[in-house]
Design a protein around this motif. Structure first.
Motif, PDB file in Angstrom:
ATOM      1  N   ALA A 147      48.056  72.532 -12.072  1.00 16.18           N
ATOM      2  CA  ALA A 147      47.697  71.357 -11.301  1.00 16.18           C
ATOM      3  C   ALA A 147      48.511  70.210 -11.537  1.00 16.18           C
ATOM      4  O   ALA A 147      49.070  69.425 -10.748  1.00 16.18           O
ATOM      5  CB  ALA A 147      46.003  71.022 -11.396  1.00 16.18           C
ATOM      6  N   ALA A 148      48.611  70.094 -12.760  1.00 15.91           N
ATOM      7  CA  ALA A 148      49.755  68.960 -13.175  1.00 15.91           C
ATOM      8  C   ALA A 148      51.138  69.137 -12.888  1.00 15.91           C
ATOM      9  O   ALA A 148      51.785  68.227 -12.232  1.00 15.91           O
ATOM     10  CB  ALA A 148      49.706  68.629 -14.917  1.00 15.91           C
ATOM     11  N   SER A 149      51.507  70.322 -13.114  1.00 16.86           N
ATOM     12  CA  SER A 149      53.017  70.524 -12.670  1.00 16.86           C
ATOM     13  C   SER A 149      53.124  70.575 -11.187  1.00 16.86           C
ATOM     14  O   SER A 149      54.269  70.109 -10.580  1.00 16.86           O
ATOM     15  CB  SER A 149      53.189  72.150 -13.096  1.00 16.86           C
ATOM     16  OG  SER A 149      53.249  72.196 -14.472  1.00 16.86           O
ATOM     17  N   ALA A 150      52.219  70.823 -10.495  1.00 23.67           N
ATOM     18  CA  ALA A 150      52.177  70.572  -8.882  1.00 23.67           C
ATOM     19  C   ALA A 150      52.397  69.221  -8.556  1.00 23.67           C
ATOM     20  O   ALA A 150      53.155  68.840  -7.772  1.00 23.67           O
ATOM     21  CB  ALA A 150      51.250  71.259  -8.142  1.00 23.67           C
ATOM     22  N   GLY A 151      51.668  68.221  -9.379  1.00 21.03           N
ATOM     23  CA  GLY A 151      51.600  66.925  -9.120  1.00 21.03           C
ATOM     24  C   GLY A 151      52.980  66.572  -9.497  1.00 21.03           C
ATOM     25  O   GLY A 151      53.671  65.670  -8.688  1.00 21.03           O
ATOM     26  N   VAL A 152      53.474  66.832 -10.544  1.00 21.78           N
ATOM     27  CA  VAL A 152      54.900  66.411 -10.867  1.00 21.78           C
ATOM     28  C   VAL A 152      56.018  67.027  -9.806  1.00 21.78           C
ATOM     29  O   VAL A 152      56.737  66.129  -9.302  1.00 21.78           O
ATOM     30  CB  VAL A 152      55.521  67.108 -12.270  1.00 21.78           C
ATOM     31  CG1 VAL A 152      56.823  66.984 -12.552  1.00 21.78           C
ATOM     32  CG2 VAL A 152      54.617  66.476 -13.466  1.00 21.78           C
ATOM     33  N   GLY A 153      55.635  67.885  -9.295  1.00 22.92           N
ATOM     34  CA  GLY A 153      56.574  68.363  -8.208  1.00 22.92           C
ATOM     35  C   GLY A 153      56.493  67.656  -6.983  1.00 22.92           C
ATOM     36  O   GLY A 153      57.358  67.007  -6.233  1.00 22.92           O
ATOM     37  N   LEU A 154      55.293  67.010  -6.472  1.00 24.03           N
ATOM     38  CA  LEU A 154      55.162  66.134  -5.437  1.00 24.03           C
ATOM     39  C   LEU A 154      55.704  64.788  -5.642  1.00 24.03           C
ATOM     40  O   LEU A 154      56.246  64.246  -4.613  1.00 24.03           O
ATOM     41  CB  LEU A 154      53.620  66.132  -5.245  1.00 24.03           C
ATOM     42  CG  LEU A 154      52.768  67.262  -4.552  1.00 24.03           C
ATOM     43  CD1 LEU A 154      51.512  67.211  -4.621  1.00 24.03           C
ATOM     44  CD2 LEU A 154      53.300  67.455  -3.210  1.00 24.03           C
ATOM     45  N   VAL A 155      55.453  64.238  -6.823  1.00 24.89           N
ATOM     46  CA  VAL A 155      56.113  62.954  -7.328  1.00 24.89           C
ATOM     47  C   VAL A 155      57.617  62.864  -7.292  1.00 24.89           C
ATOM     48  O   VAL A 155      58.430  62.146  -6.554  1.00 24.89           O
ATOM     49  CB  VAL A 155      55.583  62.569  -8.576  1.00 24.89           C
ATOM     50  CG1 VAL A 155      56.343  61.256  -8.880  1.00 24.89           C
ATOM     51  CG2 VAL A 155      54.297  62.227  -8.608  1.00 24.89           C
ATOM     52  N   LEU A 156      58.273  64.112  -7.665  1.00 32.15           N
ATOM     53  CA  LEU A 156      59.603  64.513  -7.647  1.00 32.15           C
ATOM     54  C   LEU A 156      60.201  64.401  -6.134  1.00 32.15           C
ATOM     55  O   LEU A 156      61.340  63.902  -6.029  1.00 32.15           O
ATOM     56  CB  LEU A 156      60.031  65.390  -8.440  1.00 32.15           C
ATOM     57  CG  LEU A 156      59.858  65.426  -9.832  1.00 32.15           C
ATOM     58  CD1 LEU A 156      60.473  66.603 -10.487  1.00 32.15           C
ATOM     59  CD2 LEU A 156      60.722  64.198 -10.409  1.00 32.15           C
ATOM     60  N   ALA A 157      59.393  65.262  -5.413  1.00 28.77           N
ATOM     61  CA  ALA A 157      59.612  65.214  -3.924  1.00 28.77           C
ATOM     62  C   ALA A 157      59.604  63.923  -3.152  1.00 28.77           C
ATOM     63  O   ALA A 157      60.491  63.436  -2.380  1.00 28.77           O
ATOM     64  CB  ALA A 157      58.751  66.193  -3.132  1.00 28.77           C
ATOM     65  N   SER A 158      58.792  63.058  -3.662  1.00 30.30           N
ATOM     66  CA  SER A 158      58.636  61.640  -3.060  1.00 30.30           C
ATOM     67  C   SER A 158      60.087  61.103  -3.495  1.00 30.30           C
ATOM     68  O   SER A 158      60.293  60.283  -2.797  1.00 30.30           O
ATOM     69  CB  SER A 158      57.350  61.200  -3.705  1.00 30.30           C
ATOM     70  OG  SER A 158      57.271  60.490  -4.793  1.00 30.30           O
TER      71      SER A 158
END
Length: 301
Positions: A147-158
């Motif tokens: 879950a945290a890793s997916a969140g990191v991915g979304l922030v990096l995509a932003s």
């Protein structure tokens, strides 16, 4: 950068640093896309009202106006905040703010193709890499926590979306005034987020709740880092360029961390402090020329 620009630069960094904490608090009762949509609905209405009340022209006259409106609105307002707010459901404010340190790394590469007259020196490139090392140290994504890793991915995509918007939002051929352009950008981004809130499963406005504390956070997000913050950002972007404004992401995280500590009682890990120091060193390397000129001026005075 004039003293006025520098003051606006720091004020914007402080404002956007607090926005990460305000967003984290509001996400307790409002899904990410409706939160982003409501924030920019209110911010857009505020700026549009100011434009109309002051009698400024508000009608775009051609592609010179529509190009920055659409790029800035869809990228920097719409898609960027949808991804960022979704990522913040599992990523702490200080970490999310620091993950956007990818922006100064990406911006020179993208700018090299879009604006070949703007580029970093070799020392500046080294500074960006050192700063990004600090970003990685602070983020420290946990592969065992999906879950945290997916969140990191979304922030990096932003961060990627933000970079594209910053580099390709150019007002050189615009006929509208700056305030009207920013009002239109916020309006376009808000409408895109409204549409996403209705189209994306699990992101309905009906799922949001607004106790008094959440309402205050939403109003703060709309007025201070929203309407006022983006008005300052796009003005500085037009004057200073995407590389200089990309470095803003190295100034925001300390404000986010301090505000998170004061308001939410979040702790500061040793790795976070070390990451901040690396980010500071990187920023000083990028701005080495300006710092030398400032030091000579002070010593000479």
């Amino acid at each position: 950068m004039t003293r006025r620009d520098a003051a606006l630069y720091l004020a914007l960094a402080a404002s956007w640093g607090t926005a990460f904490v305000a967003t984290d608090a509001a996400l307790d009762t409002v899904p990410p896309v409706p939160l982003a949509a409501l924030r920019f609905d209110l911010a857009a209405l505020l700026l549009v009202g100011v434009v109309l009340a002051t009698g400024r022209s508000f009608r775009p006259r051609g592609w010179g106006d529509w190009a920055p409106i659409l790029v800035g609105g869809l990228c920097n307002i719409g898609l960027h905040h949808a991804l960022l707010f979704a990522g913040q459901r599992t990523v702490p404010p200080a970490v999310a703010a620091t993950l956007l340190g990818l922006v100064p790394v990406l911006t020179p590469a993208v700018t090299r193709f879009a604006r070949p007259d703007e580029r970093l020196s070799a020392l500046g490139v080294a500074g960006v890499l050192v700063g990004f090392g600090g970003v990685v140290l602070i983020a420290d994504p946990d592969p065992s926590n999906l879950a945290a890793s997916a969140g990191v991915g979304l922030v990096l995509a932003s961060a990627v979306v933000w970079t594209v918007g910053a580099v390709f939002t150019r007002e050189d051929d615009a006929e509208l005034g700056g305030l009207a352009l920013q009002a239109w950008m916020l309006l376009v981004g808000a409408l895109a987020l409204d549409a996403a809130a209705f189209a994306v499963p699990g992101q309905s406005f009906a799922m949001a709740a607004f106790p008094p504390e959440t309402t205050l956070w939403v109003l703060y997000l709309a007025v201070v880092p929203g309407a006022a913050g983006f008005l300052v950002y796009f003005r500085l972007l037009d004057r200073l360029g995407p590389i200089e404004m990309g470095l803003l992401e190295y100034v925001i995280p300390p404000f986010a961390a301090v505000f998170g500590w004061l308001v939410l009682g979040e702790g500061l890990e040793a790795s976070t402090v070390g990451g901040f120091l690396a980010v500071l060193v990187g920023f000083c390397l990028v701005k080495a020329g300006a710092l030398r000129r400032y030091a000579r001026a002070r010593l000479g005075g």
